[in-house]
Scaffold this motif. Structure first.
Motif, short mmCIF file in Angstrom:
data_model
loop_
_atom_site.label_atom_id
_atom_site.label_comp_id
_atom_site.label_asym_id
_atom_site.label_seq_id
_atom_site.Cartn_x
_atom_site.Cartn_y
_atom_site.Cartn_z
N ASP A 39 0.96 -1.13 -0.09
CA ASP A 39 0.02 -0.03 0.03
C ASP A 39 0.78 1.24 0.17
O ASP A 39 2.10 1.28 0.60
N GLY A 40 0.51 2.34 -0.48
CA GLY A 40 1.04 3.55 -0.49
C GLY A 40 0.50 4.67 -1.30
O GLY A 40 -0.76 4.54 -1.65
N LEU A 41 1.30 5.52 -2.04
CA LEU A 41 0.83 6.69 -2.68
C LEU A 41 1.71 6.63 -4.16
O LEU A 41 2.97 6.54 -4.01
N LEU A 42 1.13 7.06 -5.16
CA LEU A 42 1.68 7.00 -6.47
C LEU A 42 1.74 8.62 -6.66
O LEU A 42 0.43 9.28 -6.69
N ASN A 43 2.61 9.45 -6.90
CA ASN A 43 2.69 10.73 -7.10
C ASN A 43 3.27 10.83 -8.71
O ASN A 43 4.45 10.30 -8.97
N ILE A 44 2.32 11.78 -9.32
CA ILE A 44 2.80 11.78 -10.84
C ILE A 44 3.07 13.38 -10.97
O ILE A 44 2.40 14.28 -10.73
N PHE A 45 4.42 13.75 -11.61
CA PHE A 45 4.59 15.06 -11.63
C PHE A 45 5.15 15.15 -13.04
O PHE A 45 6.13 14.73 -13.50
N VAL A 46 4.71 16.30 -13.64
CA VAL A 46 5.37 16.91 -14.82
C VAL A 46 6.07 18.20 -14.58
O VAL A 46 5.43 19.11 -14.30
N PRO A 47 7.51 18.24 -14.56
CA PRO A 47 8.36 19.54 -14.23
C PRO A 47 8.52 20.53 -15.44
O PRO A 47 9.42 20.67 -15.84
N PHE A 138 6.79 6.22 -6.03
CA PHE A 138 5.79 5.63 -5.31
C PHE A 138 6.38 5.68 -3.71
O PHE A 138 7.78 5.26 -3.58
N LEU A 139 5.71 5.80 -2.90
CA LEU A 139 6.05 6.08 -1.31
C LEU A 139 5.15 4.86 -0.77
O LEU A 139 3.74 5.12 -0.83
N GLY A 140 5.72 4.01 -0.26
CA GLY A 140 4.77 2.91 0.50
C GLY A 140 5.69 2.04 1.60
O GLY A 140 6.57 2.57 1.85
#
Length: 140
Positions: A39-47, A138-140
């Protein structure tokens, strides 16, 4: 760095026309390699100062509807003070205020928790820069 944090950069070519590019499969593939059922979080970032991330239905016309709505809200004409690049490029620099350059989504048991019709999309109205990077973390 913690073993529970993983990141990668996708290189995406968007072309010379405004586009909505579905990145859901790439995100799922990244999680299959990194989340390992956690379980965790997916962060999507466009710089980039002229692109954003949207969660929306794809394949039923929503992509074109979004681009049409953005053209109505941010016309590609000469009204913009930011004037380098092609005609109307100033609107591209306003886009991230409406379509943010990031999204964070829940991951349960290694899988994205998207709704039935939801997809993760890169929104790019800037035809002057067809080469984009999208960071997945991904932070889990």
């Amino acid at each position: 760095m913690n073993d529970a944090f993983r990141t990668t950069v996708l290189h995406v070519t968007t072309g010379s026309r405004e586009t909505v590019k579905d990145l859901t499969r790439e995100c799922e593939s990244f999680l299959a390699d990194t989340a390992a059922g956690a379980d965790g979080l997916l962060n999507i970032f466009v710089p980039h100062a002229t692109a954003g991330i949207a969660i929306l239905e794809t394949g039923a016309g929503s992509e074109d509807d979004l681009l049409a709505a953005l053209r109505d809200l941010l016309p590609p004409d000469d009204r913009w003070r930011h004037r380098h690049g092609s005609r109307g490029h100033g609107r591209d620099h306003v886009l991230p205020a409406l379509v943010p350059p990031h999204a964070t989504l829940p991951v349960i048991a290694g899988r994205l928790e998207l709704g039935t019709w939801q997809s993760i999309c890169l929104v790019d109205t800037n035809g002057d820069n067809p080469d984009r990077q999208v960071r997945l973390s991904f932070l889990g």
